[in-house]
Design an enzyme around this catalytic site. Structure first.
Site, mmCIF file in Angstrom:
data_model
loop_
_atom_site.group_PDB
_atom_site.id
_atom_site.type_symbol
_atom_site.label_atom_id
_atom_site.label_comp_id
_atom_site.label_asym_id
_atom_site.label_seq_id
_atom_site.Cartn_x
_atom_site.Cartn_y
_atom_site.Cartn_z
ATOM 1 N N PRO A 2 0.830 -1.207 0.000
ATOM 2 C CG PRO A 2 -0.815 -1.598 1.579
ATOM 3 C CD PRO A 2 0.512 -2.105 1.115
ATOM 4 C CD GLU A 3 4.203 2.528 -2.180
ATOM 5 O OE1 GLU A 3 4.458 3.527 -1.482
ATOM 6 O OE2 GLU A 3 5.000 1.592 -2.306
#
Length: 269
Positions: A2-3
């Site tokens: 997840p960014e």
């Protein structure tokens, strides 16, 4: 992993569900993730109301009067809000039970995430983070000024969280392609004009991904369990040997700093 867009999507999904809600109890379903989870959360957060939620880089900051709960989703983490009676799933490691019958659960199969706490909202993990890419501080001068003495490749430079936060591998590849900049170029060789273009491309790519709910390549899902759809519009990432959407040339994959880089040799110089 997840960014920024995935964490921002999570933050926006959580806000209407838990802000102003009161915690009945916190549960630590295991002792640690990447680091030990503070055991005192069980008592510290009891009867505390969520004041607001913020995002700093890839960290979620859930603010209470007594301090700040700091959550990182790690490599594979996701957060969901479910009702009472919903069975625990495998890898549900942390849980907040609210007095309104809702439960926030952090699911993290690889256990690279984190649940931490700060009484004053500061933490060593947050101290050296760079500017937020969607803020006014990330202007047309920032990357150019910080790059003048940098010999590293441009992709690694814009992924450096001390320079700018949240530009992960996917978004670095996509932004460089849109800006027409080759990923192997040295950061200090890129002109001010092209850094201005790149800055705008980074902002645009991130905003588009947030609007699409993030990018789902393996196992990320939002608070409501729905996947992100930005992966359906990727121009280069994950498209090795496929045709470039701009020029028709084949997309190339190389390894930089132990990460896959996808780019078009014709479009990116």
């Amino acid at each position: 992993m997840p960014e920024l867009p995935e964490v921002e999507t999570t933050k926006r999904g959580l806000e209407p569900l838990i802000v102003n809600q009161t915690v009945e109890r916190a549960y630590l379903h295991r002792a640690n993730l990447r680091w030990d989870m503070p055991k005192h959360l069980v008592t510290t957060l009891s009867n505390q109301s969520v004041d607001k939620i913020q995002r700093r880089g890839k960290y979620l900051l859930i603010k209470f009067e007594v301090g700040t709960l700091i959550i990182h989703l790690g490599m594979s983490g996701s957060i969901k809000v479910v009702g009472n009676g919903t069975p625990l799933e495998k890898h549900d490691h942390f849980e907040l039970v609210f007095t309104n019958g809702k439960r926030l659960r952090l699911n993290d199969p690889r256990r690279f995430g984190a649940v931490l706490f700060s009484k004053d909202g500061t933490h060593s993990l947050l101290d050296n983070l760079g500017v937020e890419p969607l803020s006014e501080l990330f202007d047309n001068e920032h990357l150019y000024t910080r790059s003048r003495k940098k010999q590293q490749n441009i992709k690694s430079f814009i992924m450096d969280s001390k320079i700018v936060v949240g530009v992960g591998n996917i978004y670095a590849c996509e932004s460089l392609h849109k800006a027409g900049i080759g990923p192997e170029r040295k950061a200090n060789s890129v002109s001010k004009k092209h850094y201005k273009i790149l800055t705008q491309c980074i902002k645009e790519i991130l905003l588009r991904s947030i609007a699409a709910g993030g990018t789902t390549l393996q196992d990320f899902s939002a608070v409501d369990g729905k996947p992100g759809y930005f992966s359906q519009t990727l121009s280069v990432y994950g498209r090795e040997n496929e045709k470039c959407m701009q020029c028709g040339s084949k997309i190339t994959r190389i390894i930089q700093n132990q990460r896959s880089t996808f780019y078009c040799k014709s479009c990116q110089k």
